[in-house]
Motif scaffolding. Structure first.
Motif, PDB file in Angstrom:
ATOM      1  N   ASN A  85      15.354   7.298  77.341  1.00 20.05           N
ATOM      2  CA  ASN A  85      15.412   5.928  76.852  1.00 20.05           C
ATOM      3  C   ASN A  85      14.253   5.665  75.885  1.00 20.05           C
ATOM      4  OD1 ASN A  85      16.298   3.333  76.576  1.00 20.05           O
ATOM      5  ND2 ASN A  85      15.346   2.595  78.450  1.00 20.05           N
ATOM      6  N   ALA A  86      14.334   6.260  74.704  1.00 22.19           N
ATOM      7  CA  ALA A  86      13.287   6.102  73.687  1.00 22.19           C
ATOM      8  C   ALA A  86      13.937   5.782  72.355  1.00 22.19           C
ATOM      9  CB  ALA A  86      12.463   7.371  73.573  1.00 22.19           C
ATOM     10  N   LEU A  87      13.225   5.029  71.525  1.00 23.76           N
ATOM     11  CA  LEU A  87      13.724   4.695  70.197  1.00 23.76           C
ATOM     12  C   LEU A  87      13.343   5.804  69.218  1.00 23.76           C
ATOM     13  CD1 LEU A  87      12.778   0.910  70.038  1.00 23.76           C
ATOM     14  CD2 LEU A  87      15.020   1.910  70.497  1.00 23.76           C
ATOM     15  N   LEU A  88      14.346   6.402  68.596  1.00 20.22           N
ATOM     16  CA  LEU A  88      14.075   7.446  67.609  1.00 20.22           C
ATOM     17  C   LEU A  88      13.261   6.907  66.441  1.00 20.22           C
ATOM     18  CD1 LEU A  88      17.511   9.293  67.569  1.00 20.22           C
ATOM     19  CD2 LEU A  88      15.364  10.078  68.609  1.00 20.22           C
ATOM     20  N   SER A  89      13.481   5.651  66.084  1.00 18.86           N
ATOM     21  CA  SER A  89      12.762   5.066  64.950  1.00 18.86           C
ATOM     22  C   SER A  89      11.266   4.926  65.214  1.00 18.86           C
ATOM     23  CB  SER A  89      13.352   3.701  64.571  1.00 18.86           C
ATOM     24  OG  SER A  89      13.181   2.785  65.630  1.00 18.86           O
ATOM     25  N   GLU A  90      10.836   5.153  66.453  1.00 21.72           N
ATOM     26  CA  GLU A  90       9.416   5.130  66.782  1.00 21.72           C
ATOM     27  C   GLU A  90       8.833   6.537  66.869  1.00 21.72           C
ATOM     28  OE1 GLU A  90       8.949   2.716  70.267  1.00 21.72           O
ATOM     29  OE2 GLU A  90       9.456   0.882  69.180  1.00 21.72           O
ATOM     30  N   GLY A  91       9.631   7.513  66.455  1.00 24.16           N
ATOM     31  CA  GLY A  91       9.193   8.900  66.520  1.00 24.16           C
ATOM     32  C   GLY A  91       8.458   9.341  65.275  1.00 24.16           C
ATOM     33  N   PHE A  92       8.440  10.634  65.060  1.00 32.91           N
ATOM     34  CA  PHE A  92       7.743  11.242  63.931  1.00 32.91           C
ATOM     35  C   PHE A  92       8.778  11.911  63.034  1.00 32.91           C
ATOM     36  CE2 PHE A  92       4.957  11.105  67.562  1.00 32.91           C
ATOM     37  CZ  PHE A  92       3.834  10.511  67.034  1.00 32.91           C
ATOM     38  N   LEU A  93       8.807  11.510  61.781  1.00 29.57           N
ATOM     39  CA  LEU A  93       9.769  12.040  60.819  1.00 29.57           C
ATOM     40  C   LEU A  93       9.118  13.174  60.044  1.00 29.57           C
ATOM     41  CD1 LEU A  93      12.616  11.609  59.624  1.00 29.57           C
ATOM     42  CD2 LEU A  93      11.568  10.080  57.949  1.00 29.57           C
ATOM     43  N   ASP A  94       9.739  14.342  60.105  1.00 27.35           N
ATOM     44  CA  ASP A  94       9.241  15.516  59.389  1.00 27.35           C
ATOM     45  C   ASP A  94      10.428  16.121  58.646  1.00 27.35           C
ATOM     46  OD1 ASP A  94       7.744  17.599  58.422  1.00 27.35           O
ATOM     47  OD2 ASP A  94       7.543  18.633  60.338  1.00 27.35           O
ATOM     48  N   GLY A  95      10.472  15.919  57.349  1.00 30.78           N
ATOM     49  CA  GLY A  95      11.637  16.365  56.586  1.00 30.78           C
ATOM     50  C   GLY A  95      12.856  15.583  57.031  1.00 30.78           C
ATOM     51  N   CYS A 100      11.752  12.739  68.796  1.00 31.61           N
ATOM     52  CA  CYS A 100      11.751  11.683  69.808  1.00 31.61           C
ATOM     53  C   CYS A 100      10.332  11.512  70.344  1.00 31.61           C
ATOM     54  CB  CYS A 100      12.713  12.052  70.934  1.00 31.61           C
ATOM     55  SG  CYS A 100      12.652  10.890  72.308  1.00 31.61           S
ATOM     56  N   PRO A 101       9.851  10.272  70.422  1.00 27.68           N
ATOM     57  CA  PRO A 101       8.485  10.056  70.888  1.00 27.68           C
ATOM     58  C   PRO A 101       8.292  10.306  72.379  1.00 27.68           C
ATOM     59  CG  PRO A 101       9.577   7.963  70.547  1.00 27.68           C
ATOM     60  CD  PRO A 101      10.517   9.028  70.052  1.00 27.68           C
ATOM     61  N   LEU A 102       9.371  10.431  73.131  1.00 31.57           N
ATOM     62  CA  LEU A 102       9.250  10.586  74.581  1.00 31.57           C
ATOM     63  C   LEU A 102       9.089  12.042  75.010  1.00 31.57           C
ATOM     64  CD1 LEU A 102       9.173   8.912  77.143  1.00 31.57           C
ATOM     65  CD2 LEU A 102      11.651   9.077  77.267  1.00 31.57           C
ATOM     66  N   HIS A 103       9.982  12.915  74.567  1.00 31.26           N
ATOM     67  CA  HIS A 103       9.938  14.317  75.006  1.00 31.26           C
ATOM     68  C   HIS A 103       9.934  15.316  73.856  1.00 31.26           C
ATOM     69  CE1 HIS A 103      11.643  12.370  78.711  1.00 31.26           C
ATOM     70  NE2 HIS A 103      10.561  12.968  79.151  1.00 31.26           N
ATOM     71  N   ALA A 104       9.770  14.861  72.624  1.00 35.06           N
ATOM     72  CA  ALA A 104       9.582  15.712  71.443  1.00 35.06           C
ATOM     73  C   ALA A 104      10.810  16.513  71.019  1.00 35.06           C
ATOM     74  CB  ALA A 104       8.379  16.640  71.627  1.00 35.06           C
TER      75      ALA A 104
END
Length: 141
Positions: A85-95, A100-104
């Motif tokens: 239950n994590a927001l992808l838009s709060e993750g790290f964009l690489d290319g 996902c900010p929760l479990h990578a």
């Protein structure tokens, strides 16, 4: 020494059409360009939506949608990671991959395909168009 970031840290979430000017936005929610399930929803003026960020979370008809800008193209996916239950838009964009900010786990923003564990289910992709400088999204069924 010059530091070069390898990924854009994302994390801004707004209601759809919140990036639009008052003249463009008819309400605080998404503005449908036409009626029915195939409606295009106004997100807002493209420049105002992203600013310096390459990720944006919006809500359209109670659906959380992540918008990702890569090489001048905009991609839209369901914003909730299929693993947790994590927001992808709060993750790290690489290319073309969002982490996902929760479990990578990684998801390809062009296709919604999970590319690394623990993500084993793909994410739903939505249509995007830019018309006269405004960003629109059409939700997939």
């Amino acid at each position: 020494m010059k530091v070069i970031p390898i990924a854009a840290v994302c994390g801004r979430t707004v209601q759809a059409a919140a990036c639009a000017s008052d003249a463009v936005a008819a309400s605080s929610g998404a503005v449908a360009a036409n009626a029915g399930s195939a409606a295009w929803h106004l997100i807002g003026a493209l420049d105002a939506c992203f600013g310096e960020n390459d990720c944006l979370g919006v809500t359209i008809d109670a659906v959380k949608v992540g918008l990702f800008r890569v090489d001048g193209e905009i991609h839209a996916l369901d914003d909730i990671c299929t693993h947790g239950n994590a927001l992808l838009s709060e993750g790290f964009l690489d290319g073309h991959e969002i982490e996902c900010p929760l479990h990578a786990g990684l998801v390809d923003v062009r296709t919604g395909k999970g590319t690394t564990a623990p993500i084993v289910r793909d994410t739903r992709r939505h249509d995007v168009r830019v018309d006269d400088g405004n960003l629109y999204v059409r939700l997939s069924r």
